[in-house]
Structure formats: C-alpha cells, structure tokens
Design an enzyme around this catalytic site. Structure first.
Site, PDB file in Angstrom:
ATOM      1  N   GLN A  88      -4.218 -15.414  43.292  1.00 49.34           N
ATOM      2  CA  GLN A  88      -3.062 -14.539  43.037  1.00 49.34           C
ATOM      3  C   GLN A  88      -1.775 -15.339  43.185  1.00 49.34           C
ATOM      4  OE1 GLN A  88      -3.692 -10.507  45.219  1.00 49.34           O
ATOM      5  NE2 GLN A  88      -5.017 -11.993  46.226  1.00 49.34           N
ATOM      6  N   ASN A  89      -1.896 -16.580  43.665  1.00 50.98           N
ATOM      7  CA  ASN A  89      -0.707 -17.382  43.941  1.00 50.98           C
ATOM      8  C   ASN A  89      -0.129 -17.960  42.666  1.00 50.98           C
ATOM      9  OD1 ASN A  89      -1.339 -16.812  46.543  1.00 50.98           O
ATOM     10  ND2 ASN A  89      -2.173 -18.831  47.027  1.00 50.98           N
ATOM     11  N   ASP A  91       1.985 -20.636  42.888  1.00 49.33           N
ATOM     12  CA  ASP A  91       2.188 -22.078  43.096  1.00 49.33           C
ATOM     13  C   ASP A  91       1.027 -22.842  42.457  1.00 49.33           C
ATOM     14  OD1 ASP A  91      -0.039 -22.647  44.998  1.00 49.33           O
ATOM     15  OD2 ASP A  91       1.063 -21.339  46.368  1.00 49.33           O
ATOM     16  N   HIS A 106      -2.025 -13.859  38.536  1.00 56.93           N
ATOM     17  CA  HIS A 106      -0.656 -13.323  38.584  1.00 56.93           C
ATOM     18  C   HIS A 106       0.362 -14.277  37.957  1.00 56.93           C
ATOM     19  CE1 HIS A 106      -1.677 -10.359  42.121  1.00 56.93           C
ATOM     20  NE2 HIS A 106      -2.122  -9.945  40.949  1.00 56.93           N
ATOM     21  N   CYS A 133      13.160 -19.455  23.073  1.00 53.84           N
ATOM     22  CA  CYS A 133      11.729 -19.770  22.949  1.00 53.84           C
ATOM     23  C   CYS A 133      11.556 -20.916  21.964  1.00 53.84           C
ATOM     24  CB  CYS A 133      10.995 -18.525  22.454  1.00 53.84           C
ATOM     25  SG  CYS A 133       9.327 -18.844  21.862  1.00 53.84           S
ATOM     26  N   THR A 173      -5.548 -13.102  51.802  1.00 52.63           N
ATOM     27  CA  THR A 173      -4.893 -12.046  51.015  1.00 52.63           C
ATOM     28  C   THR A 173      -4.973 -10.731  51.780  1.00 52.63           C
ATOM     29  OG1 THR A 173      -4.831 -10.870  48.893  1.00 52.63           O
ATOM     30  CG2 THR A 173      -6.990 -11.747  49.569  1.00 52.63           C
ATOM     31  N   ASN A 198      -9.419 -14.976  56.861  1.00 54.10           N
ATOM     32  CA  ASN A 198      -8.020 -14.559  57.005  1.00 54.10           C
ATOM     33  C   ASN A 198      -7.600 -14.760  58.453  1.00 54.10           C
ATOM     34  OD1 ASN A 198      -5.501 -13.147  56.772  1.00 54.10           O
ATOM     35  ND2 ASN A 198      -6.367 -11.850  55.177  1.00 54.10           N
ATOM     36  N   LEU A 199      -6.294 -14.676  58.702  1.00 50.42           N
ATOM     37  CA  LEU A 199      -5.824 -14.714  60.098  1.00 50.42           C
ATOM     38  C   LEU A 199      -6.239 -13.445  60.812  1.00 50.42           C
ATOM     39  CD1 LEU A 199      -2.116 -15.982  60.250  1.00 50.42           C
ATOM     40  CD2 LEU A 199      -4.183 -17.092  61.136  1.00 50.42           C
ATOM     41  N   GLU A 200      -6.191 -12.321  60.076  1.00 50.74           N
ATOM     42  CA  GLU A 200      -6.568 -11.019  60.645  1.00 50.74           C
ATOM     43  C   GLU A 200      -7.230 -10.209  59.543  1.00 50.74           C
ATOM     44  OE1 GLU A 200      -2.617  -9.896  61.814  1.00 50.74           O
ATOM     45  OE2 GLU A 200      -2.168  -9.098  59.821  1.00 50.74           O
TER      46      GLU A 200
HETATM   47  C1  BJW Z   1      -3.278 -16.397  56.450  1.00 51.63           C
HETATM   48  C2  BJW Z   1      -2.503 -17.413  56.953  1.00 51.63           C
HETATM   49  C3  BJW Z   1      -3.162 -18.588  57.260  1.00 51.63           C
HETATM   50  C4  BJW Z   1      -1.190 -15.786  56.600  1.00 51.63           C
HETATM   51  N1  BJW Z   1      -4.481 -18.683  57.062  1.00 51.63           N
HETATM   52  N2  BJW Z   1      -4.576 -16.512  56.251  1.00 51.63           N
HETATM   53  C5  BJW Z   1      -2.214   2.791  43.687  1.00 51.63           C
HETATM   54  C6  BJW Z   1      -3.553   2.436  43.794  1.00 51.63           C
HETATM   55  C7  BJW Z   1      -4.044   1.318  43.133  1.00 51.63           C
HETATM   56  C8  BJW Z   1      -3.213   0.526  42.362  1.00 51.63           C
HETATM   57  C9  BJW Z   1      -1.891   0.868  42.265  1.00 51.63           C
HETATM   58  C10 BJW Z   1      -1.401   1.999  42.907  1.00 51.63           C
HETATM   59  N3  BJW Z   1      -0.080   2.098  42.638  1.00 51.63           N
HETATM   60  C11 BJW Z   1       0.282   1.054  41.854  1.00 51.63           C
HETATM   61  C12 BJW Z   1      -0.810   0.306  41.620  1.00 51.63           C
HETATM   62  C13 BJW Z   1      -0.861  -0.943  40.839  1.00 51.63           C
HETATM   63  C14 BJW Z   1      -0.139  -2.093  41.484  1.00 51.63           C
HETATM   64  C15 BJW Z   1      -0.446  -2.140  42.964  1.00 51.63           C
HETATM   65  O1  BJW Z   1      -1.449  -2.644  43.404  1.00 51.63           O
HETATM   66  N4  BJW Z   1       0.442  -1.643  43.797  1.00 51.63           N
HETATM   67  C16 BJW Z   1       0.179  -1.618  45.240  1.00 51.63           C
HETATM   68  C17 BJW Z   1       1.394  -2.114  45.974  1.00 51.63           C
HETATM   69  C18 BJW Z   1      -0.305  -0.252  45.619  1.00 51.63           C
HETATM   70  N5  BJW Z   1      -0.645  -3.268  40.818  1.00 51.63           N
HETATM   71  C19 BJW Z   1      -0.127  -3.723  39.676  1.00 51.63           C
HETATM   72  O2  BJW Z   1       0.857  -3.205  39.154  1.00 51.63           O
HETATM   73  C20 BJW Z   1      -0.844  -4.882  39.021  1.00 51.63           C
HETATM   74  N6  BJW Z   1      -1.119  -4.563  37.679  1.00 51.63           N
HETATM   75  C21 BJW Z   1      -1.945  -3.570  37.326  1.00 51.63           C
HETATM   76  O3  BJW Z   1      -2.470  -2.839  38.122  1.00 51.63           O
HETATM   77  O4  BJW Z   1      -2.158  -3.506  35.969  1.00 51.63           O
HETATM   78  C22 BJW Z   1      -2.845  -2.383  35.457  1.00 51.63           C
HETATM   79  C23 BJW Z   1      -1.785  -1.426  34.964  1.00 51.63           C
HETATM   80  C24 BJW Z   1      -0.974  -1.821  33.927  1.00 51.63           C
HETATM   81  C25 BJW Z   1      -0.009  -0.932  33.461  1.00 51.63           C
HETATM   82  C26 BJW Z   1       0.147   0.308  34.071  1.00 51.63           C
HETATM   83  C27 BJW Z   1      -0.660   0.654  35.141  1.00 51.63           C
HETATM   84  C28 BJW Z   1      -1.629  -0.227  35.584  1.00 51.63           C
HETATM   85  C29 BJW Z   1       0.043  -6.110  39.009  1.00 51.63           C
HETATM   86  C30 BJW Z   1       0.250  -6.646  40.369  1.00 51.63           C
HETATM   87  C31 BJW Z   1       1.194  -7.824  40.320  1.00 51.63           C
HETATM   88  C32 BJW Z   1       1.449  -8.378  41.708  1.00 51.63           C
HETATM   89  N7  BJW Z   1       2.554  -9.178  41.673  1.00 51.63           N
HETATM   90  C33 BJW Z   1       2.976  -9.889  42.904  1.00 51.63           C
HETATM   91  C34 BJW Z   1       4.345 -10.561  42.613  1.00 51.63           C
HETATM   92  C35 BJW Z   1       4.287 -11.472  41.432  1.00 51.63           C
HETATM   93  C36 BJW Z   1       3.824 -12.864  41.814  1.00 51.63           C
HETATM   94  C37 BJW Z   1       4.834 -13.604  42.643  1.00 51.63           C
HETATM   95  O5  BJW Z   1       6.041 -13.355  42.523  1.00 51.63           O
HETATM   96  O6  BJW Z   1       4.410 -14.470  43.406  1.00 51.63           O
HETATM   97  O7  BJW Z   1       1.979 -10.823  43.310  1.00 51.63           O
HETATM   98  S1  BJW Z   1       3.150  -8.841  44.327  1.00 51.63           S
HETATM   99  C38 BJW Z   1       2.616 -10.038  45.487  1.00 51.63           C
HETATM  100  O8  BJW Z   1       1.465  -9.501  46.153  1.00 51.63           O
HETATM  101  C39 BJW Z   1       2.150 -11.259  44.675  1.00 51.63           C
HETATM  102  C40 BJW Z   1       0.851 -11.571  45.340  1.00 51.63           C
HETATM  103  O9  BJW Z   1       0.023 -12.308  44.453  1.00 51.63           O
HETATM  104  C41 BJW Z   1       0.305 -10.225  45.707  1.00 51.63           C
HETATM  105  C42 BJW Z   1      -0.731 -10.261  46.803  1.00 51.63           C
HETATM  106  O10 BJW Z   1      -0.184 -10.700  48.009  1.00 51.63           O
HETATM  107  P1  BJW Z   1      -1.066 -11.571  49.026  1.00 51.63           P
HETATM  108  O11 BJW Z   1      -1.413 -12.846  48.401  1.00 51.63           O
HETATM  109  O12 BJW Z   1      -2.175 -10.742  49.528  1.00 51.63           O
HETATM  110  O13 BJW Z   1       0.026 -11.889  50.158  1.00 51.63           O
HETATM  111  P2  BJW Z   1       0.406 -11.060  51.483  1.00 51.63           P
HETATM  112  O14 BJW Z   1       1.698 -11.589  51.970  1.00 51.63           O
HETATM  113  O15 BJW Z   1       0.331  -9.606  51.242  1.00 51.63           O
HETATM  114  O16 BJW Z   1      -0.755 -11.403  52.513  1.00 51.63           O
HETATM  115  C43 BJW Z   1      -0.926 -12.698  53.044  1.00 51.63           C
HETATM  116  C44 BJW Z   1      -2.224 -12.728  53.831  1.00 51.63           C
HETATM  117  O17 BJW Z   1      -2.443 -14.043  54.287  1.00 51.63           O
HETATM  118  C45 BJW Z   1      -2.227 -11.822  55.060  1.00 51.63           C
HETATM  119  O18 BJW Z   1      -3.446 -11.085  55.079  1.00 51.63           O
HETATM  120  C46 BJW Z   1      -2.180 -12.798  56.242  1.00 51.63           C
HETATM  121  O19 BJW Z   1      -2.943 -12.346  57.366  1.00 51.63           O
HETATM  122  C47 BJW Z   1      -2.834 -14.016  55.645  1.00 51.63           C
HETATM  123  N8  BJW Z   1      -2.402 -15.274  56.224  1.00 51.63           N
HETATM  124  N9  BJW Z   1      -1.172 -16.925  57.066  1.00 51.63           N
HETATM  125  C48 BJW Z   1      -5.132 -17.582  56.575  1.00 51.63           C
HETATM  126  N10 BJW Z   1      -2.473 -19.627  57.794  1.00 51.63           N
HETATM  127 ZN    ZN Z   2       8.893 -16.597  21.110  1.00 50.21          ZN
END
Ligand code: BJW
Ligand code: ZN
Length: 231
Positions: A88-89, A91, A106, A133, A173, A198-200
C-alpha cells in the site's frame, strides 16, 4: 512449492524514517485526509496536494530500504515457490531493497499520471501544478496515487494471487483501509494460513491465525529465516 502473498503498509517503512499515517504524530495528524488524499481535495486546491506529495517524494528519495524490505527480497530470491509483495506504500523502498514481483496497489510517488488520457511517466522530484502530459499535451498531470474513493490498482491480479495463496502475511498495516483490510478474510476463505506482523494487533487482527509482534526490522528477517529453513 508454497505460494506466499505479502501485504505491506506504512509500518514496514517506519524504521527507514518515513512517517506512518495513523500514529499520534503521523501524517493524518498533520494534514486533513479530505484535503490531501481525495479527488475532491485535489480539484479544490491542486497546489496544496502537489506540494504534499512533493514533500513526501523528497523524503522517500532520502530514505533507505531497511532490513525488513531486504528480507522480503531475499525471500523472493531464495524461497522454493512464488512470492508476491502487494504494497500500500507509495515509496520505492521495496524495489530499492530488491523486490521484483511487486504491486503498488495505492500508486507510487515516483510516477505521474495524466488525468485526461491516463498516460504515466516518471514524476520529477518537484512536480508542477498543471504540468503538461507528454503524451496528449493536456495540462492535467497529477500524482499517480490512489486517493479515497478511487479504485486501487491491479485488483484482479491481487485477488487471483490471494485465491491461490498458501500463506498470506500482512506487515505493518493498521487494517483501517479497504479493500486491503479485507484481504485476510479472502485469504482465509481460500484456505491460506494467515499471519500478521506488526508492532501491535491491527483493526482486523482477530481474523489472522497468528501474530508476531515487534519492530519490522527484527520480526520480518526472523520470519523469513523460519520460512527458508522450512523449504
Ligand atoms: C509498525 C512499525 C514498525 C508502525 N514495525 N509495524 C466503509 C467500509 C469499507 C470501505 C469503505 C468504507 N467507507 C469508505 C470505504 C472505502 C475507503 C476506505 O477504506 N475508507 C476507510 C477509511 C473506511 N477505501 C477507498 O476509498 C479505496 N478505494 C476503494 O475502496 O475503491 C472502491 C470504490 C471506488 C469508488 C467508489 C467506492 C468504492 C482507496 C483507498 C486509498 C487509500 N489511500 C491512502 C492515501 C494515498 C496513498 C498515500 O498518500 O500514501 O493510502 S490512505 C492511507 O492509508 C494510505 C495507506 O496506504 C493506507 C493504509 O495505511 P497503513 O499502511 O495501514 O498505515 P497506518 O498508519 O494506518 O498503520 C501503520 C501500521 O504500522 C500500524 O498498524 C502500526 O502499528 C504499524 N507500525 N511502526 C512494524 N516499526
Ligand atoms: Zn494525457
């Protein structure tokens, strides 16, 4: 010949110095999601969004892959079976760590996307608002990032791999964002063994068969060693 699918999130890059999203001082504590990670936010204030991703592109370019990224590359190289990393990253630390069979579901900071013709090209470190573009000439360049409400990339390929996986592992995640948070349920339904590293425990932690808790730079190399020993 076991097939392994690995989902990674921000936690795997945390020890490389890249901030996670949902930590107390993480990215979402400093920026409103609606402003910087939705198509509506980009339409309202493209300069703010382009600047947010320029800042993150710069930080990612300065970061180095850590022991967890490198361990997953070693697993792909040495495992007697298929290894697919779905990240999902945005980077590029997995590819710089050596992973080849990799999906950026993503999007990617180092890629630019034309909102008109969907052409992709290498993003400069500093993207300009309204850049043209190189394919169709429209002034419609945007970061090649999947924002909320947009469809993540390569979903068919991901679900196909999960349906055939023997082992599914989620690393660093929080299980808050779908569809990625639903992969564990799919994998379990398909009969895979499931492990969370995960950490937790994450929001979907109860759905995994097993958890290994600790920093990714320690837990991931240890898990990779255990798989390679078993091969
Ligand atoms: C460690 C550590 C160490 C720390 N060692 N571990 C209701 C139900 C179901 C779905 C939905 C809903 N309402 C809306 C939705 C859909 C929505 C969604 O899920 N929303 C939720 C918030 C509820 N999803 C979407 O819109 C997605 N698209 C989709 O569903 O398409 C279908 C559709 C299309 C059209 C209409 C309707 C549906 C798209 C999601 C896009 C996510 N984008 C982001 C930002 C863009 C990328 C960027 O800028 O980087 O992506 S959001 C952000 O969260 C980013 C990440 O990839 C994503 C996940 O985060 P991640 O990686 O889990 O990070 P953290 O910070 O949350 O967690 C870090 C973890 O690491 C923690 O657990 C720590 O413990 C751990 N950790 N240090 C090991 N050292
Ligand atoms: Zn174009």
């Amino acid at each position: 010949m076991s097939k392994i699918v690995i989902l990674t999130g921000a936690g795997i890059s945390a020890e490389s110095g890249i901030e996670t999203f949902r930590a107390e001082t993480g990215l979402w504590a400093q920026h409103r999601v609606e402003d910087v990670a939705t198509p509506e936010g980009f339409a309202r204030d493209p300069a703010l969004v382009v600047e947010f991703y320029n800042m993150r592109r710069q930080l990612a370019a300065e970061a180095l892959p850590n022991a967890a990224h490198k361990a997953l590359a070693r697993l792909e190289e040495e495992h007697n079976g298929d290894v697919l990393v779905v990240t999902q990253n945005v980077d590029d630390l997995h590819e710089r760590g050596g992973s080849k069979n990799l999906i950026h579901m993503h999007g990617a900071l180092n890629s630019a996307l034309c909102a008109v013709c969907q052409h992709r090209w290498d993003a400069p470190v500093t993207m300009q608002v309204g850049a043209a573009c190189p394919s169709c000439g429209a002034q419609a360049a945007r970061p090649d990032i999947v924002w909320f409400g947009e469809m993540p990339y390569q979903m068919d390929r991901i679900f196909d791999a999960i349906s055939r996986a023997d082992i599914f592992v989620a690393i660093g995640t929080s299980g808050n964002v779908y569809p990625a948070a639903g992969f564990v349920a799919e994998a379990a339904r398909a009969g895979a063994q499931t492990l969370e590293i995960n950490l937790e425990r994450s929001a979907v932690g109860a759905q995994f068969d097993e958890a290994q808790l600790g920093p990714a730079t320690q837990t991931v190399p240890a898990w990779v060693d255990s798989i390679l020993r078993r091969d």
